[in-house]
Design a protein around this motif. Structure first.
Motif, mmCIF file in Angstrom:
data_model
loop_
_atom_site.group_PDB
_atom_site.id
_atom_site.type_symbol
_atom_site.label_atom_id
_atom_site.label_comp_id
_atom_site.label_asym_id
_atom_site.label_seq_id
_atom_site.Cartn_x
_atom_site.Cartn_y
_atom_site.Cartn_z
ATOM 1 N N LYS A 147 49.344 -79.764 28.202
ATOM 2 C CA LYS A 147 47.986 -79.493 27.287
ATOM 3 C C LYS A 147 47.288 -80.358 26.836
ATOM 4 N N VAL A 148 47.677 -81.658 27.080
ATOM 5 C CA VAL A 148 46.625 -83.135 26.396
ATOM 6 C C VAL A 148 46.383 -83.458 27.031
ATOM 7 N N LEU A 149 46.811 -82.639 28.906
ATOM 8 C CA LEU A 149 45.927 -82.831 29.534
ATOM 9 C C LEU A 149 44.661 -81.542 29.915
ATOM 10 N N HIS A 150 44.261 -81.430 29.780
ATOM 11 C CA HIS A 150 43.991 -80.186 29.250
ATOM 12 C C HIS A 150 44.016 -78.971 30.366
ATOM 13 N N VAL A 151 45.402 -78.476 30.509
ATOM 14 C CA VAL A 151 46.495 -77.521 31.479
ATOM 15 C C VAL A 151 46.742 -76.579 30.760
ATOM 16 N N ASP A 152 46.055 -74.866 30.987
ATOM 17 C CA ASP A 152 46.951 -74.455 30.229
ATOM 18 C C ASP A 152 48.665 -74.212 31.403
ATOM 19 N N PRO A 153 49.462 -74.545 29.609
ATOM 20 C CA PRO A 153 50.948 -74.183 30.837
ATOM 21 C C PRO A 153 51.194 -72.763 30.820
ATOM 22 N N ILE A 154 50.623 -71.592 30.899
ATOM 23 C CA ILE A 154 50.083 -70.259 31.230
ATOM 24 C C ILE A 154 49.364 -70.125 32.219
ATOM 25 N N VAL B 73 50.072 -90.846 25.392
ATOM 26 C CA VAL B 73 51.004 -91.512 25.460
ATOM 27 C C VAL B 73 52.809 -90.981 24.961
ATOM 28 N N PHE B 74 53.845 -89.820 25.470
ATOM 29 C CA PHE B 74 54.317 -89.747 25.040
ATOM 30 C C PHE B 74 55.720 -90.025 24.700
ATOM 31 N N GLN B 75 56.897 -90.107 24.089
ATOM 32 C CA GLN B 75 58.014 -91.311 23.159
ATOM 33 C C GLN B 75 58.854 -91.074 24.864
ATOM 34 N N TYR B 76 59.443 -89.989 24.930
ATOM 35 C CA TYR B 76 59.938 -90.148 26.726
ATOM 36 C C TYR B 76 59.138 -89.881 27.819
ATOM 37 N N SER B 77 57.557 -90.203 27.866
ATOM 38 C CA SER B 77 57.426 -90.493 29.382
ATOM 39 C C SER B 77 56.550 -88.614 29.438
ATOM 40 N N ALA B 78 57.619 -88.226 28.863
ATOM 41 C CA ALA B 78 57.269 -86.747 29.829
ATOM 42 C C ALA B 78 56.079 -86.013 31.207
ATOM 43 N N PHE B 86 52.321 -90.224 42.008
ATOM 44 C CA PHE B 86 51.305 -90.491 42.904
ATOM 45 C C PHE B 86 50.725 -89.045 42.016
ATOM 46 N N GLU B 87 51.042 -87.641 42.332
ATOM 47 C CA GLU B 87 50.750 -86.947 41.941
ATOM 48 C C GLU B 87 50.295 -86.804 40.028
ATOM 49 N N ASN B 88 51.414 -87.582 39.513
ATOM 50 C CA ASN B 88 51.645 -87.682 38.168
ATOM 51 C C ASN B 88 50.728 -88.398 37.481
ATOM 52 N N VAL B 89 50.434 -89.255 37.560
ATOM 53 C CA VAL B 89 49.313 -90.293 37.845
ATOM 54 C C VAL B 89 47.387 -89.536 37.967
ATOM 55 N N ALA B 90 47.795 -88.863 38.870
ATOM 56 C CA ALA B 90 46.182 -88.352 39.162
ATOM 57 C C ALA B 90 45.561 -86.862 39.106
ATOM 58 N N PHE B 91 46.791 -86.056 38.431
ATOM 59 C CA PHE B 91 47.120 -85.040 37.974
ATOM 60 C C PHE B 91 46.050 -84.608 37.190
ATOM 61 N N SER B 92 44.921 -85.558 35.804
ATOM 62 C CA SER B 92 43.852 -85.131 35.490
ATOM 63 C C SER B 92 42.354 -84.877 36.220
ATOM 64 N N LEU B 93 42.568 -85.366 37.431
ATOM 65 C CA LEU B 93 41.401 -85.094 38.689
ATOM 66 C C LEU B 93 41.941 -84.565 40.101
ATOM 67 N N LEU B 94 43.061 -84.034 40.181
ATOM 68 C CA LEU B 94 43.696 -82.720 40.958
ATOM 69 C C LEU B 94 43.445 -81.490 40.632
ATOM 70 N N GLU B 95 43.620 -81.957 38.899
ATOM 71 C CA GLU B 95 43.954 -79.904 38.268
ATOM 72 C C GLU B 95 42.334 -79.536 38.048
ATOM 73 N N VAL B 146 53.804 -95.828 33.706
ATOM 74 C CA VAL B 146 53.313 -94.918 34.311
ATOM 75 C C VAL B 146 52.767 -93.792 33.532
ATOM 76 N N SER B 147 53.239 -93.556 32.904
ATOM 77 C CA SER B 147 52.632 -92.622 31.452
ATOM 78 C C SER B 147 51.628 -93.063 31.226
ATOM 79 N N PHE B 148 51.862 -94.245 31.060
ATOM 80 C CA PHE B 148 50.620 -95.008 29.950
ATOM 81 C C PHE B 148 49.093 -95.147 32.088
ATOM 82 N N ALA B 149 49.845 -95.159 32.254
ATOM 83 C CA ALA B 149 48.699 -95.361 33.903
ATOM 84 C C ALA B 149 48.473 -93.550 34.301
ATOM 85 N N ARG B 150 48.945 -92.344 33.548
ATOM 86 C CA ARG B 150 48.327 -91.202 33.090
ATOM 87 C C ARG B 150 47.218 -90.998 32.357
ATOM 88 N N ALA B 151 47.628 -91.134 31.146
ATOM 89 C CA ALA B 151 47.069 -91.801 29.924
ATOM 90 C C ALA B 151 45.688 -92.317 29.957
#
Lengths: 274, 250
Positions: A147-154, B73-78, B86-95, B146-151
């Protein structure tokens, strides 16, 4: 007032209150699951109609469902066909109605057993895995991260699973139905001494297009119900590892119940009176 | 001329099943400031952070962010455990985003560009050569980085940190704390850090806000925090059992 009645009431009171509480909790949880699943269904169709299905996760999920559940559903339906043949082949042959064995086995497999057994296998192998996976993601805040990354889990988690199950279950059901019919054929031959050709002729004579379309439709609806309940229950999980287990159990129970109700409704709509 | 705050929290109230968790919280954070929200476990710090980041709704009150481009940034990275680093960090660019308008994310990148951007973000948090690993193959400190990098993928102007050093050894914690300050300097972010770790507060915070009983009991600069006579701040700073904060009230 009789004092003994008062004593009995006070002894009973904690139990009645406990039962009342349990009843209230049960019914509110029931309504919560239903409401939540309905909202998620609406959202899933919204994204589906907007064309937001992405192919890679869809294909991954389709492969997962197919590979995970096809083996067990083939075994279940094969033996169901064999059992039906075992029950009727000898008796019908004795009565001179051996020509109906193939038809009876095929109709019961196609209309009922193949979609149900495939559904059972998918609930056990896939539905439970979905609810456990999504419940873990929810507890580990991965769903919040989406959700923080603007993606809907659904859209990201439910839609590909939903579409994969709706597509894969009908295909799997056709395969399992074939296995069940073949199983019935072998047992009819061994137990009832029926000729393979006569058995298959009986099958072709009785099986109609609507039986095949009906079974595929049933399987598609079962797939939709299994994924929607499993993922919705997974996504509404809070707490810890015990709650993941509870969510998995609830997802399996809800999927079974939903499938049984849908089975009756669809059988009535598709085959009643035919 | 007064500086416009980056984050404005006005009279936030939140209750769970009749239990008041936040009772009229007001916070203002200036640009580039690192505010540490501290307090004992269960005092509502994480709830406040979730409300500020939009993951939860307050019963009443408002949160105003000067820039929509924020990250958490979440408590246990999430981290997504089925995806590689790679996919985690690039997530916001891939989706493609489903809601909101993350301004800093242009539409499409070539694979080569993606690799370059991910490498750059990982380098900012001191990691390289781990793009193909899954989160479960990394240590807790590496997962956190890594979660920092994603953030920071969208170059956010505001970053919320939820217990960034929870579960880490003192050295890994120090590394994480230094990266929080470094990110503030390198990509100009305003930060709110929820923690109950005194060493974290000392190392990174410009200002401290002590939360207890649903209210802010003390607020001030980091130097003042260790010198104040406020009974709540004093008890927390000295890790003392004597004082107004008790286990029973948590």
């Amino acid at each position: 007032m009789d004092r003994s009645i008062l004593v009995r009431q006070s002894q009973l009171f904690p139990y009645t209150r406990f039962l009342g509480q349990k009843l209230f909790e049960g019914s509110s949880s029931f309504l919560y699951v239903l409401g939540n699943t309905a909202c998620n269904t609406k959202q899933t169709f919204y994204y589906l109609l907007k064309g937001r299905l992405t192919w890679q996760p869809f294909l991954e999920q389709a492969a997962f469902i197919g590979l995970d559940a096809i083996g067990i559903s083939l075994i279940l339906t094969l033996f169901s066909g064999m059992v039906i043949a075992l029950q009727i082949a000898q008796e019908l042959t004795k009565q001179g109605a051996g020509e109906f064995v193939g038809a009876l086995v095929a109709i019961s497999i196609l209309r009922e057993l193949a979609p149900i057994m495939t559904g059972f296998a998918v609930i056990a192998m896939v539905g439970s895995a979905y609810s456990a996976e999504l419940a873990t993601m929810q507890i580990q805040k991965q769903v919040d991260a989406l959700k923080v990354l603007h993606v809907d889990p659904i859209r990201y988690l439910v839609l590909p699973r939903f579409c994969a199950a709706c597509c894969m279950l009908p295909l799997m059901t056709i395969l399992t139905a074939m296995a069940g019919i073949v199983g019935g054929m072998v047992v009819s031959h061994v137990i009832g001494g029926l000729n393979y050709n006569n058995y298959l002729e009986s099958v072709w004579r009785q099986v109609q297009t609507k039986d095949i379309v009906g079974t595929m439709l049933k399987a598609g609806v079962f797939g939709a119900l299994i994924t929607l309940f499993s993922t919705s229950i997974g996504l509404q999980t809070t707490g810890g590892s015990k709650d993941v287990g509870d969510a998995t159990t609830r997802a399996v129970v809800w999927s079974f119940v939903a499938m049984a109700i849908a089975d009756y409704v669809l059988s009535f709509l598709l085959f009643y009176g035919s | 001329m007064p500086v416009e705050p980056m984050i404005q929290v006005n009279n936030i109230k939140k209750s769970y099943a009749g239990r008041v968790v936040l009772d009229g919280i007001n916070i203002q954070v200036k640009p580039l400031e690192v505010l540490a929200v501290i307090g004992p476990s269960g005092c509502g710090k994480s709830t406040l952070l979730r409300i500020m980041s939009g993951l939860e709704e307050a019963d009443s009150g408002t949160v105003k962010l000067a820039d929509d481009n924020f990250s958490l940034v979440f408590q246990y990275s999430a981290l997504f455990d089925s995806l590689t680093v790679f996919e985690n960090v690039a997530f916001s660019l891939l989706e493609t985003p489903d809601f909101g308008k993350p301004k800093a994310l242009p539409k499409k990148y070539s694979y080569r560009e993606l690799v370059r951007i991910v490498e750059e973000k990982l380098r900012l948090v001191g990691l390289k050569g781990i793009q193909g690993f899954y989160p479960s193959e990394l240590s807790g400190g590496m997962q956190k980085r890594v979660s920092f990098a994603r953030a920071i993928m969208s170059d956010p102007k505001i970053i919320f940190y939820d217990e960034p050093t929870a579960g880490l050894d003192p050295i890994a914690s120090a590394v994480i704390e230094d990266y929080i300050v470094a990110l503030r300097d390198q990509i100009s972010t305003t930060s709110i850090v929820v923690t109950h770790n005194l060493s974290t507060i000392r190392r990174i915070a410009d200002r401290v806000c002590l939360l207890y009983g649903g209210k802010i009991q003390w607020e001030g600069s980091i130097d003042a925090f260790f010198e104040t006579e406020n009974p709540y701040a004093k008890q927390f700073a000295n890790a003392s059992l004597e004082g107004p904060m008790t286990l029973r009230n948590r």
